[in-house]
Write an enzyme that holds these catalytic residues in place. Structure first.
Site, mmCIF file in Angstrom:
data_model
loop_
_atom_site.group_PDB
_atom_site.id
_atom_site.type_symbol
_atom_site.label_atom_id
_atom_site.label_comp_id
_atom_site.label_asym_id
_atom_site.label_seq_id
_atom_site.Cartn_x
_atom_site.Cartn_y
_atom_site.Cartn_z
ATOM 1 N N GLY A 67 -8.377 4.208 9.956
ATOM 2 C CA GLY A 67 -8.960 2.910 9.607
ATOM 3 C C GLY A 67 -8.886 2.538 8.145
ATOM 4 C CB THR A 68 -7.131 3.930 5.170
ATOM 5 O OG1 THR A 68 -5.891 4.094 5.864
ATOM 6 C CG2 THR A 68 -7.825 5.273 5.059
ATOM 7 N N GLY A 69 -6.431 1.110 6.437
ATOM 8 C CA GLY A 69 -5.858 -0.222 6.238
ATOM 9 C C GLY A 69 -6.816 -1.327 6.621
ATOM 10 C CB CYS A 70 -9.109 -1.725 9.525
ATOM 11 S SG CYS A 70 -7.924 -1.405 10.836
ATOM 12 C CE LYS A 128 -1.967 -1.411 3.733
ATOM 13 N NZ LYS A 128 -2.822 -1.661 4.914
ATOM 14 C CB THR A 182 -6.684 8.853 6.569
ATOM 15 O OG1 THR A 182 -5.864 9.444 7.595
ATOM 16 C CG2 THR A 182 -6.786 9.814 5.394
#
Length: 273
Positions: A211-214, A174, A209
């Site tokens: 919690g974008t990865g979750c 990412k 932003t």
């Protein structure tokens, strides 16, 4: 008449009381994509939009009991794994994946929160690399995590990945932590193709932003659960995440990094203000 069946995702992660990340973000994402979400909590965190101040790991036995309670009754179509607090919990999850023959496993290797709070005990990453990653379909590190786990940077990612002949899992690198560009590039490394696959999307100017990865890893699991292949699942998940960030960019929530707008379609449908 034959009964209908839900497409299901089992999410294994920590809890976020502010609702922006962790289990809460996973469930919101799955619901928004029309997938039924089950959850196993690995840790309870103390956090809000300003960051994480404390995390308390659940015991490996409690995590194992949660997993067996679900899996003795329901077989998920995909699995998302987030925060793993220690090596013992990582080993429990690995054994359960093997025992129940789970597939479509997406791992978001969260080790440190955005605010700098450690979310895993020392040595956890090594156990994950040795025992858990080989059981995964996809691992989704951001740039700091990729460098910590694999020594990967955007410039050397493909050469490192392609030379690891025993790598059984694919990697989505990412690019959100890269600075200075107006676009973000996420790189899918898969041995199905002779070159990496790049997904380029517009960088959105917002502090919301959290919690974008979750959210991204849950969305990928959600699309895999619905029968899409990996490349399509990743592409659709990135597009959906970008829309959720865009639709949440102008909201005010807390005094730090606010959440994405997971329910933008529901707001449109019901014309909520």
């Amino acid at each position: 008449m034959e009964k209908k069946k839900y497409k299901t995702v089992l999410t294994i992660a920590g809890s976020d009381p502010s609702g922006g990340a962790g289990i809460q973000a996973d469930i919101k994402t799955c619901c928004a994509l029309g997938v039924y979400s089950m959850s196993v909590i690995t840790a309870v965190t103390v956090q809000n939009s300003r960051g994480v101040t404390q995390s308390v790991a659940l015991s490996p036995d409690v995590v194992a009991d949660q997993l067996r309670a679900v899996l003795d009754d329901i077989t998920p179509d995909a699995v998302k794994i987030g925060m793993i607090p220690d090596g013992d919990v990582a080993r429990i999850i690995s054994r359960v994946i093997l025992e129940f023959h789970l597939h479509n496993v997406v791992i978001d290797p969260v080790a440190i929160s955005t605010s700098g709070h450690p979310l895993s005990s020392p040595g956890t990453c090594e156990v994950m690399k040795d025992e858990l990653f080989p059981l995964a379909t996809l691992v989704t590190p951001n740039l700091p995590e990729a460098e910590l786990l694999f020594g990967m940077t955007p410039s050397n990612a493909w050469s490192l990945f392609s030379n690891e002949t025993d790598t059984s899992f694919d990697i989505l690198l990412k690019g959100g932590h890269a600075t200075g560009d107006t676009t973000v590039t996420d790189i899918l490394l898969t041995k199905k193709y002779p070159e990496p696959i790049c997904f380029v999307h517009q960088k959105i100017d917002t502090v919301n932003t959290h919690g974008t990865g979750c959210t991204l890893s849950s969305a990928i699991a959600g699309f895999l659960a619905q029968g899409l292949d990996l490349e399509s699942s990743v592409g659709k998940a990135i597009d959906w995440l970008s829309r959720a960030v865009y639709e949440g960019a102008d909201y005010s929530f807390g005094s730090g990094h606010g959440p994405l707008n997971h329910i933008f379609k529901q707001i449109e449908q019901w014309k909520l203000k």
